[in-house]
Design a protein around this motif. Structure first.
Motif, short mmCIF file in Angstrom:
data_model
loop_
_atom_site.label_atom_id
_atom_site.label_comp_id
_atom_site.label_asym_id
_atom_site.label_seq_id
_atom_site.Cartn_x
_atom_site.Cartn_y
_atom_site.Cartn_z
N ASN A 1 0.79 -1.29 -0.13
CA ASN A 1 0.00 0.02 -0.10
C ASN A 1 0.81 1.43 0.16
OD1 ASN A 1 -1.76 2.20 1.34
ND2 ASN A 1 -3.21 0.66 1.01
N LYS A 2 0.96 2.03 -1.13
CA LYS A 2 1.77 3.22 -1.20
C LYS A 2 1.38 4.04 -0.24
CE LYS A 2 3.45 6.39 -4.63
NZ LYS A 2 3.37 7.65 -3.81
N THR A 3 0.06 4.55 0.05
CA THR A 3 -0.32 5.40 1.12
C THR A 3 0.42 5.10 2.33
OG1 THR A 3 -2.41 5.78 -0.13
CG2 THR A 3 -2.28 6.62 2.32
N TRP A 4 0.32 3.96 2.97
CA TRP A 4 0.73 3.37 4.25
C TRP A 4 2.36 3.67 4.40
CZ3 TRP A 4 4.24 -0.29 5.56
CH2 TRP A 4 4.32 -0.78 6.87
N THR A 5 3.01 3.30 3.17
CA THR A 5 4.59 3.47 2.95
C THR A 5 4.80 4.87 3.00
OG1 THR A 5 4.68 1.43 1.43
CG2 THR A 5 6.41 2.81 1.38
N SER B 1 7.27 13.46 15.18
CA SER B 1 5.98 13.00 14.82
C SER B 1 5.59 12.31 15.85
CB SER B 1 6.66 11.91 13.91
OG SER B 1 5.56 11.01 13.62
N ASN B 2 4.09 12.79 15.85
CA ASN B 2 3.09 12.13 16.83
C ASN B 2 2.65 10.66 16.39
OD1 ASN B 2 3.37 14.67 18.47
ND2 ASN B 2 2.08 15.71 17.18
N THR B 3 2.95 10.08 15.56
CA THR B 3 2.27 9.23 15.06
C THR B 3 3.25 7.88 14.91
OG1 THR B 3 2.43 9.58 12.83
CG2 THR B 3 0.42 10.19 13.76
N ILE B 4 4.51 7.96 15.44
CA ILE B 4 5.48 7.05 15.15
C ILE B 4 5.27 5.86 15.84
CG2 ILE B 4 6.97 8.05 16.88
CD1 ILE B 4 8.23 6.60 13.82
N SER B 5 4.73 5.89 17.10
CA SER B 5 4.43 4.55 17.73
C SER B 5 3.41 3.79 17.17
CB SER B 5 3.93 4.75 19.15
OG SER B 5 4.97 5.80 19.96
N TYR B 6 2.47 4.32 16.46
CA TYR B 6 1.30 3.63 15.75
C TYR B 6 1.90 3.22 14.45
CZ TYR B 6 -2.05 5.62 18.88
OH TYR B 6 -2.87 6.20 19.99
N CYS B 7 3.08 3.76 13.75
CA CYS B 7 3.65 3.17 12.60
C CYS B 7 4.53 2.03 13.11
CB CYS B 7 4.62 4.37 11.95
SG CYS B 7 5.58 3.84 10.69
N LEU B 8 5.15 2.00 14.15
CA LEU B 8 6.10 1.07 14.58
C LEU B 8 5.29 -0.43 15.08
CD1 LEU B 8 8.75 2.91 16.80
CD2 LEU B 8 9.02 2.19 14.25
N ILE C 1 6.59 8.85 25.56
CA ILE C 1 7.98 8.33 25.18
C ILE C 1 8.37 6.65 25.79
CG2 ILE C 1 10.64 8.60 25.95
CD1 ILE C 1 9.18 10.74 24.31
N THR C 2 7.69 6.33 26.70
CA THR C 2 7.97 5.00 27.12
C THR C 2 7.14 3.99 26.14
OG1 THR C 2 7.73 5.46 29.49
CG2 THR C 2 7.38 3.42 28.98
N ASN C 3 5.99 4.28 25.39
CA ASN C 3 5.28 3.61 24.60
C ASN C 3 6.07 3.30 23.28
OD1 ASN C 3 2.84 2.04 23.78
ND2 ASN C 3 2.68 3.86 22.56
N PHE C 4 6.67 4.53 23.16
CA PHE C 4 7.55 4.48 21.72
C PHE C 4 8.73 3.48 21.97
CE2 PHE C 4 11.57 6.25 20.02
CZ PHE C 4 11.24 5.85 18.57
N PHE C 5 9.46 3.73 22.86
CA PHE C 5 10.59 2.61 23.13
C PHE C 5 10.00 1.32 23.19
CE2 PHE C 5 13.00 6.49 24.36
CZ PHE C 5 14.06 6.58 23.34
N ILE C 6 9.25 1.12 23.76
CA ILE C 6 8.66 -0.39 23.91
C ILE C 6 8.19 -1.01 22.44
CG2 ILE C 6 6.77 -1.82 24.80
CD1 ILE C 6 6.82 -0.18 27.27
N CYS C 7 7.53 0.04 21.77
CA CYS C 7 6.98 -0.27 20.42
C CYS C 7 8.17 -0.40 19.50
CB CYS C 7 6.29 0.78 19.69
SG CYS C 7 4.71 0.86 20.47
#
Length: 767
Positions: free
Chosen positions: A166-170, A183-190, A248-254
């Motif tokens: 999917n190009k949109t997601w890439t 970025s505020n959406t990096i955790s969901y991306c990971l 921040i914790t959630n990001f590092f765990i992801c």
């Protein structure tokens, strides 16, 4: 609004049952169409939703077309809700279920085609993936999480069924990588990346490797840049509380979970992309994370990830599967493991262990506080202690096996093992105090059998490498080798000590060893075979270590008062026949006791002579009857059947002969030999034992009188006999199970080793 809930509810029930959908796909897609943005979730904008039914709208779904029996549905759903958020949650749930049904094997072709058509409309006409990504920008965590699950399933569906990315997601992922940390959406991306890779690994299709390679190739280079940017942040001196927040914790765990699944995909699918190797090759910059003021859970997961990499166990918990047997086909594995181990040892050499924080109040399930008043939970975080110790030991093993000379191996051990022991002593409390340097392994790994055996195997591997190096060296190094044998105790990796501490922890219970051998959850079989082979050539070293253990137990038993000895003698004098008094109890009671300082010299000598006469005849009997409380809890009952009765009757007759003879010829001869040489051996034995013990405790042992030394040498067979008795019982148990075809693998080679060890024991007893 009620109509929308009702339609979605009926659709949910049909999908749950796998019932056919009679209405047009456009009508179902209409009700599954998500709002354009998070702002559309507000009540004022709700009526503008495309899925909201307005009563007289033509082309509405015929709800009653196919009534579904209520008794077939165990789950009762009530749609008496007036919240737009609940409608969207129900939409996401239905979409996720529909994709899951499409990917399932047991689904009728016509129903699967209907589901596919609905999803295709949502993608082309309603831009489903864009709306799911937009949900990540909102503050509603539940909606964002459900959207991430739907997006991951959708990406997997497109990749597997249509072989497209999917190009949109890439574009969304690459933008999130480049905009980090803003970025505020990096955790969901990971998280989405991790979920898609998990789905690919769990799939049963044959082209998994090709699918994953295609999926990862689109951002392989960008991920390496992102990895370096994450660990190049200057958090070390930044004590701003914002980096301690859950985001921040959630990001590092992801991020750590993504790294783990990437490494697991490398191992299981034999792929060697940059994103799968970057953790090995660029670990040094990541090791600074322990100094960052972030949640301790993140640091713990980081150290555990390094441990799993070194043990080749990455992804076992996630995928619920063991490591493939063809791991040696990885052409870069040895190189990457060496890079990882060297980087860690370099960090330790720069003070990494000193900077590692081991909290007095360990975090539990992400929490950081222990309830007040519950002091039993206070203490060092043994998870971090175990993981960091095992990482150091495995890194040292990898590095040692890349050296050739004994002097280089010796230098590495003298550099890092004292550092490890100092680190452990600093954090261990009085209840875990080390009385011998080699005891550290059994102390901190007592609650984790698999890690304990991995550590024992690594230390044994280091010792074997060192021994081979000494054997290959010139003869003029023999004296230096003997000196180094003592230093193996000081550095805490003497294999005989480690094995004996293991046996002591399980009470010399052969059934526990049998459980270890049968279980596939530990590396005990590999460790045990290696150690038995070593024992064949180092029987004298093993005997010396047994003397050390007996002397240490003698020292620990000195606190028993003289009254106990008198009580024992009184009971012994009242016996009509010679019977053992302490069978099944603590073996300290059969060891010689220290002299009472208030007793005169003559009385001391008489007392010691009486004590030796009392205890030595019963020595073998007490050993023979020693039992462990864990025996009754064994996983395997190997009690003999009628076919073994003849063999067991002979054994019982032999044992009964020993029990009925309080002082047989062999024991009597042994004592006479000891008495004849005690004058010249006592001082040398005490001095050598003092060298092996902790320096602070050596002074205590050196003060023991010559009479006590006599008793110590006389009882040198206590640990020795218990060990070989345990191994003999293990051999008989394995033989019984093997004859009955109950052993899970062919133990012929192991039985051959055990029988040879038993022969060595008999020969040493004759001598």
């Amino acid at each position: 609004m009620e109509t929308s809930y009702h339609v979605l509810g009926q659709l949910y029930k049909k999908i749950l049952l796998g019932a056919p959908l009679e209405n047009d796909t456009q009508e179902y897609a209409f009700y599954l169409n998500l709002p354009f943005s998070i702002q559309d979730l507000s009540t004022s904008n709700f009526l503008r939703w495309p899925c909201v039914h307005h009563g007289n709208q033509p082309g509405s779904v015929n709800i009653g077309a196919t009534p579904i029996p209520v008794e077939l549905i165990n789950l009762k759903i009530h749609f008496q809700v007036s919240n737009p958020r609940d409608i969207m949650l129900l939409q996401l749930t239905v979409i996720k279920m529909m994709i899951t049904k499409i990917l399932a094997k047991k689904m009728e072709f016509t129903i699967k085609e209907k589901y596919n058509a609905i999803i295709e409309i949502l993608l082309k006409s309603y831009e489903l993936e864009s709306k799911l990504i937009n949900t990540f920008h909102g503050s509603d965590k539940l909606l964002s999480h459900m959207a991430a699950k739907c997006l991951a399933s959708l990406l997997h569906l497109q990749l597997r069924e249509k072989d497209i990315i999917n190009k949109t997601w890439t574009d969304f992922c690459l933008k999130s990588f480049s905009n980090y940390p803003e970025s505020n959406t990096i955790s969901y991306c990971l998280w989405t990346l991790t979920a898609v890779i998990k789905e690919i690994l769990k799939a049963t299709c044959l082209q998994k490797a090709g699918l994953l390679k295609q999926f990862l190739a689109s951002f392989d280079f960008h991920f390496e840049v992102f990895y370096c940017s994450v660990f190049s942040q200057n958090f070390e001196n930044n004590h701003d509380t914002k980096i301690l927040n859950p985001k921040i914790t959630n990001f590092f765990i992801c991020f750590l979970e993504l790294l783990e699944i990437l490494i697991a995909s490398r191992i299981h699918l034999k792929l060697y992309l940059t994103c799968q190797r970057v953790f090995y090759l660029k670990i040094f910059c990541a090791l600074d994370i322990i100094r960052w003021p972030i949640h301790s859970l993140v640091k713990k997961k980081f150290i555990i990830l390094i441990k799993r990499c070194l043990l080749h166990k990455v992804g076992e918990d996630v995928l619920n599967t063991s490591l493939p047997t063809l791991i040696e086909q990885d052409p870069y594995l040895d190189m990457d493991m060496l890079a990882l181990g060297n980087a860690f040892l370099q960090a330790v050499n720069l003070g990494w262990l000193k900077q590692l924080s081991v909290r007095e109040k360990p975090s539990h399930f992400g929490g950081s506080e222990v309830q007040s008043g519950n002091k039993s939970l206070l203490g060092p975080d043994l998870i971090i202690l175990r993981a960091s110790s095992l990482v150091l030991l495995k890194s040292l093993e990898i590095k040692v096996h890349n050296y050739m000379s004994a002097s280089e191996v010796k230098a590495e051990l003298q550099k890092f093992m004292p550092e490890l022991l100092s680190f452990l002593k600093h954090h261990l409390h009085s209840s875990l105090k080390l009385h011998h340097h080699c005891e550290w392994l059994s102390k901190i790994f007592i609650e984790q059998d698999d890690d304990m055996l991995e550590a024992a195997k690594a230390s044994l591997s280091i010792y074997l490498k060192l021994t081979r190096s000494w054997n290959e060296a010139a003869k003029d190094m023999i004296q230096e080798k003997e000196t180094w044998d003592h230093q193996t105790h000081e550095n805490g990796f003497n294999p005989h000590c480690i094995f004996l501490f293991l046996l002591k922890n399980i009470g010399f219970d052969a059934t526990v060893l049998l459980d270890f051998l049968i279980s596939s959850e530990t590396c005990f079989l590999e460790y045990f075979v290696r150690y038995l082979k070593l024992l064949q050539g180092e029987k004298n070293n093993f005997s010396d270590v047994c003397k050390l253990f007996d002397a240490a137990e003698l020292r620990d038993g000195m606190h028993i008062s003289r009254i106990v000895t008198s009580h024992v003698e009184e009971r012994y004098s009242n016996q009509a026949t010679h019977q053992h008094l302490f069978c099944g109890t603590n073996h300290y009671a059969v060891l010689p006791l220290a002299s009472d300082p208030t007793t005169s010299g003559t009385n001391i000598k008489q007392k010691d002579n009486q004590t030796m006469k009392l205890k030595q005849p019963n020595l073998l009997m007490c050993i023979d009857n020693t039992s462990s409380p864990r025996a009754s809890q064994s996983l395997v009952d190997y009690s003999g059947s009628s076919e073994d009765s003849e063999e067991e009757s002979v054994e019982e007759e032999y044992l009964s002969t020993i029990k009925q003879t309080p002082l047989d010829y062999q024991v009597n001869t042994k004592i006479k030999e000891i008495v004849s040489v005690i004058g010249e051996k006592s001082q040398n034995y005490l001095e050598s034992t003092a060298m092996l013990l902790d320096p602070k405790e050596a002074s205590t042992l050196s003060s023991v009188s010559c009479e006590t030394a006599l008793n110590s040498i006389a009882s040198e067979t206590v640990i020795f006999c218990k060990t070989f008795k345990c191994l003999k019982e293990l051999e008989k148990a394995i033989s019984r199970l093997h004859r009955k075809h109950l052993f899970p693998y062919n133990p012929s080679a192991l039985l051959k080793l055990l029988k040879h060890i038993d022969t060595i024991n008999k020969n040493m007893n004759v001598l």
